[in-house]
Design an enzyme around this catalytic site. Structure first.
Site, PDB file in Angstrom:
ATOM      1  N   SER A  26     -48.901 -13.293   5.604  1.00 10.11           N
ATOM      2  CA  SER A  26     -48.504 -12.570   6.868  1.00 10.11           C
ATOM      3  C   SER A  26     -49.553 -11.396   6.724  1.00 10.11           C
ATOM      4  O   SER A  26     -50.200 -10.967   5.693  1.00 10.11           O
ATOM      5  CB  SER A  26     -47.232 -11.955   6.983  1.00 10.11           C
ATOM      6  OG  SER A  26     -47.007 -10.744   6.196  1.00 10.11           O
ATOM      7  N   ASP A  27     -49.714 -10.513   7.953  1.00 10.74           N
ATOM      8  CA  ASP A  27     -50.370  -9.096   7.739  1.00 10.74           C
ATOM      9  C   ASP A  27     -49.290  -8.312   7.606  1.00 10.74           C
ATOM     10  O   ASP A  27     -48.099  -8.426   7.284  1.00 10.74           O
ATOM     11  CB  ASP A  27     -51.143  -8.905   9.155  1.00 10.74           C
ATOM     12  CG  ASP A  27     -52.075  -7.860   8.767  1.00 10.74           C
ATOM     13  OD1 ASP A  27     -52.182  -7.289   7.810  1.00 10.74           O
ATOM     14  OD2 ASP A  27     -52.929  -7.792  10.036  1.00 10.74           O
ATOM     15  N   TRP A  28     -49.670  -7.091   7.110  1.00 11.13           N
ATOM     16  CA  TRP A  28     -49.032  -5.892   6.874  1.00 11.13           C
ATOM     17  C   TRP A  28     -47.588  -5.949   7.528  1.00 11.13           C
ATOM     18  O   TRP A  28     -47.968  -5.406   8.748  1.00 11.13           O
ATOM     19  CB  TRP A  28     -49.670  -4.648   6.782  1.00 11.13           C
ATOM     20  CG  TRP A  28     -49.136  -3.584   6.025  1.00 11.13           C
ATOM     21  CD1 TRP A  28     -48.181  -2.828   6.663  1.00 11.13           C
ATOM     22  CD2 TRP A  28     -49.210  -2.977   4.817  1.00 11.13           C
ATOM     23  NE1 TRP A  28     -47.706  -1.674   5.742  1.00 11.13           N
ATOM     24  CE2 TRP A  28     -48.621  -1.884   4.335  1.00 11.13           C
ATOM     25  CE3 TRP A  28     -50.401  -3.313   3.826  1.00 11.13           C
ATOM     26  CZ2 TRP A  28     -48.808  -1.144   3.507  1.00 11.13           C
ATOM     27  CZ3 TRP A  28     -50.244  -2.313   2.816  1.00 11.13           C
ATOM     28  CH2 TRP A  28     -49.261  -1.229   2.412  1.00 11.13           C
ATOM     29  N   ALA A  29     -46.734  -6.068   6.952  1.00  9.35           N
ATOM     30  CA  ALA A  29     -45.252  -6.122   7.881  1.00  9.35           C
ATOM     31  C   ALA A  29     -45.113  -6.787   9.087  1.00  9.35           C
ATOM     32  O   ALA A  29     -44.323  -6.401   9.855  1.00  9.35           O
ATOM     33  CB  ALA A  29     -45.047  -4.538   7.901  1.00  9.35           C
ATOM     34  N   SER A  30     -45.942  -7.875   9.152  1.00  7.19           N
ATOM     35  CA  SER A  30     -46.194  -8.304  10.781  1.00  7.19           C
ATOM     36  C   SER A  30     -44.850  -9.544  10.833  1.00  7.19           C
ATOM     37  O   SER A  30     -44.383  -9.614  11.789  1.00  7.19           O
ATOM     38  CB  SER A  30     -47.451  -9.209  10.961  1.00  7.19           C
ATOM     39  OG  SER A  30     -47.359 -10.318   9.785  1.00  7.19           O
TER      40      SER A  30
END
Ligand code: NOJ
Length: 744
Positions: free
Chosen positions: A276-280
């Protein structure tokens, strides 16, 4: 004889069979390992944390198999200590995969990707990524979050800096080259790092250019414009892929099974892992798509996100979701298989550690040389009224905040490169160009500086010189993630400074270093020459000096359209024609007669104030020499679906200097089941030519190159007439037609 053949077969069999055997071995090692893992250990592999410090909690999590990856850790000793815990103190000894944003170099910084794209040179891009891989791997970094292949048609979006620009074809080729550079010939080599192609998908189309914003990309656009570069990067072997932050038409990418499963896994057969992207994952709550962390974990797992970056909903909620039967353990196993596959392919079980013994390769002379070559090839000459190249006997006034901005010249996404190692243009004048007479007076301290105090000092310096070289642009912080802008003019008093310098009557060379295309229409009259550099990196200074003095003839081409005004955005070369395209000549604001009637100007698509054209078109870039194109010749006026069309054209250097030209091939499919763009780049060739020399170059096109997703989202090359053009830029005026026949 028989014996010989057998022996030949015998000798070669193991070599030929090696990859398959290794892959088979990998799959069986994965299954063995998986069968020994507890659910907690499996979920641990799916958990990526950002390193902050060596806390007791982190050590215990690694020891208990609760962490699969760490990002943002670069000290080799620390990496080795933590890795040793994973390898020797955890039950199953699974190595951590260490990630870092190595976007355009680790220590030796190359031009920002948008600059690299201006080189139109996949080999240079590959070499830059190779250098980044070698430097990273020595420190123990295994995995970079690059290349970013998001198509970007909006320079307000700060991350355009990190892109290869607006074109699908160019982005695909350069993205694949970057993957090959990072991963080398073999992912298992101790100098390879895993690539992570990102952001899947559509992130670059953020509404209004505001980072993280929603996108509304239609299925046809998604397929024809945004997805192809991802596919190319995956075909080049990209080991991992990252989801994007945006929701497209209401579905956040980290919860989109259509993208992550149907397209990525089923259609493209991707077998690496998805991060995932950062905290996505947890941000799906903020989007209003997941009701809470548990729901977010479920949606992301179901969609096919294998590893969660930092937000920890997997660790917190997957056990419960499995217990309740909302997620199957098979779904978890599948994610873990994908992650372990990459770890095995990288040979991390055998080579998990940073190399702390070999001599340092950081900033190795050959790395710096490659960075310089990349900076040279990335500069674009936008204007030149007989001022460039400079004469070494001239006394130059060195003006502007970017003449000596060692931090800003490096560009966005530089966490590890040090400004102390940057060579600025001023530094180059003090060293390799020490014989040049110059006087330095920046006039402004930094790009946003609004203090006029020192402008007159710079004017004075210009008056006493033969020529003024004015270095303007953007600080690196003004582009990149979360750094969107709604106006793209030169910041602070830079335009005023330029004007004042021009008023001295001295010839003015404007050198720009920026993270994006700026709106420089109002500045152009005040510069006799403009050399545009997207932040050029560590070796930008000597490269710019070589360009200014003609040691290297500028050859960069714009990977993105330069607009006149921000209000023209989005403006890109491969738009549809519309039913009412603007004619060559349009009536502009000041030419409208008083009380003109509503329809008297003609009803076509353009702006009354800024017209229909950009300031500089995609693919544009001048040289110190001139080139002429002639003799456009096709191998046939008509091709069948199985044929290849060969296109020949002659390029001649008609000036008096050696130069490099990038010949560009564009195609328009004149009638389609969905309307097709007015032009699409389908090929480019770099040609080196001595003065007076000419070369005939060729391109090929097959039906595959003409295929697109049309009505009903099926991909094929539709029969009919095509307009083909070749030339120096996307205006490419040498044209002809050919015909693609029906399947016979
Ligand atoms: C967020 C960015 O969108 C992504 O590109 C980057 O790789 C991660 N943060 C990790 O730093």
């Amino acid at each position: 004889m028989k014996k010989k053949i057998l022996c030949y077969i015998f000798l070669f069999l193991p070599v030929c069979a090696l990859p398959a055997k290794t892959e088979k071995e990998i799959e069986s090692r994965i299954e063995n390992l998986l069968s020994e893992m507890t659910l907690e250990e499996k979920i641990g592999q799916m958990n990526q944390l950002s390193y902050e410090y060596e806390s007791a909690e982190l050590l215990s999590d690694i020891r208990n198999g609760k962490v699969g990856s760490l990002l943002n850790i670069t000290d080799p000793e620390t990496i080795n200590r933590l890795q040793k815990v994973a390898m020797e103190e955890s039950r199953l000894g699974i190595p951590l995969i260490i990630g870092r944003d190595v976007i355009h170099g680790l220590k030796t910084i190359f031009p920002i990707p948008l600059g690299q794209a201006a080189s139109f040179d996949p080999e240079l891009v590959r070499q830059g990524a190779r250098v980044a891989a070698v430097e990273s791997r020595q420190l123990g970094i295994h995995w970079t979050f690059a290349p970013m292949v998001d198509i970007s048609r909006d320079a307000r979006w700060g991350r355009i800096a990190e892109s290869f620009g607006e074109d699908t074809y160019l982005t695909g080729i350069l993205g694949a080259a970057m993957v090959q550079g990072f991963q080398g010939d073999d992912l298992s080599s101790p100098t390879s790092i895993a690539a992570c192609v990102k952001h899947f998908a559509g992130y670059g189309a953020a509404e209004g250019g505001r980072d993280y914003n929603s996108t509304y990309i239609s299925p046809v656009q998604m397929r024809n414009v945004y997805l192809p570069p991802f596919r190319k990067a995956i075909e080049a072997g990209a080991a991992t892929i990252m989801t994007s932050f945006n929701d497209n038409d209401g579905i956040p990418a980290s919860g989109n099974p259509y993208l992550l499963k149907d397209i990525l896994r089923k259609e493209w057969n991707f077998d690496g892992f998805v991060v995932s992207d950062w905290a996505s994952v947890s941000e799906m709550i903020v989007h209003g798509y997941a009701k809470d962390g548990k729901d977010a974990a479920r949606l992301a797992t179901e969609a096919g996100v294998d590893m969660e970056m930092v937000s920890r909903t997997y660790t917190h909620f997957l056990p419960e979701l499995i217990k309740e039967g909302k997620i199957t353990e098979e779904a978890i196993d599948q994610a873990v298989r994908n992650i372990l596959r990459v770890k095995f392919r990288m040979n991390l079980f055998e080579h998990p550690y940073a190399d702390t013994h070999s001599p340092s390769l950081l900033y190795a002379p050959e790395h710096l040389e490659k960075a310089k070559q990349a900076a040279l090839a990335s500069a674009i000459l936008l204007k030149n009224e007989d001022v460039l190249p400079l004469n070494e006997s001239q006394h130059i006034a060195v003006i502007g905040p970017m003449a000596h901005a060692p931090h800003d010249q490096l560009g966005t996404w530089v966490f590890d490169g040090e400004k102390a190692r940057t060579v600025t243009p001023l530094n180059a004048l003090q060293t390799t160009y020490g014989h040049i007479r110059y006087t330095y007076e920046p006039g402004l301290a930094y790009s946003r500086d609004k203090n006029p105090e020192n402008i007159q000092k710079a004017v004075q310096v210009a008056r006493n010189a033969d020529v003024a070289v004015v270095f303007l642009g953007e600080e690196s912080i003004l582009s990149g993630e979360a750094h969107s802008l709604s106006t793209l003019d030169l910041q602070g008093l830079q335009s005023e400074l330029l004007k004042e310098i021009k008023n001295t009557g001295k010839p003015v060379v404007l050198v720009i270093m920026a993270g994006r295309p700026l709106t420089i229409q109002r500045d152009l009259p005040y510069a006799d020459a403009v050399l545009y550099n997207f932040h050029p990196g560590t070796m930008g200074g000597p490269a710019i000096l070589d360009l200014l003095y003609g040691k290297y003839n500028p050859s960069g081409k714009l990977p993105v359209t330069f607009v006149k005004e921000t209000g023209q955005i989005p403006l890109y070369y491969n738009h549809n024609n519309t039913g009412r395209p603007a004619p060559e000549q349009v009536v502009l604001l000041d030419e409208i007669p008083l009380e003109a009637s509503q329809t008297s100007l003609g009803n076509t698509s353009f702006y009354l104030d800024s017209g229909k054209d950009p300031l500089f078109p995609f693919g544009f870039g001048l040289s110190y020499t001139t080139f002429e194109y002639s003799g456009l010749l096709l191998s046939a006026p008509e091709i069948r679906q199985q044929d290849t069309l060969t296109i020949q054209v002659t390029v001649k250097n008609t000036g008096d200097r050696y130069g490099t030209e990038t010949a560009q091939l564009y195609v328009r499919d004149l009638v389609g089941s969905v309307v097709r763009p007015v032009k699409e780049l389908k090929g480019f060739r770099k040609v080196n030519l001595q003065p007076g020399e000419e070369k005939t170059i060729s391109f090929t096109l097959s039906a595959e190159d003409l295929a697109f997703y049309g009505r009903n989202l099926t991909r094929k090359a539709e029969p009919g007439e095509f307009l083909l053009s070749v030339g120096r830029d996307s205006k490419a005026s040498l044209q002809t037609k050919f015909y693609l026949k029906e399947k016979d």
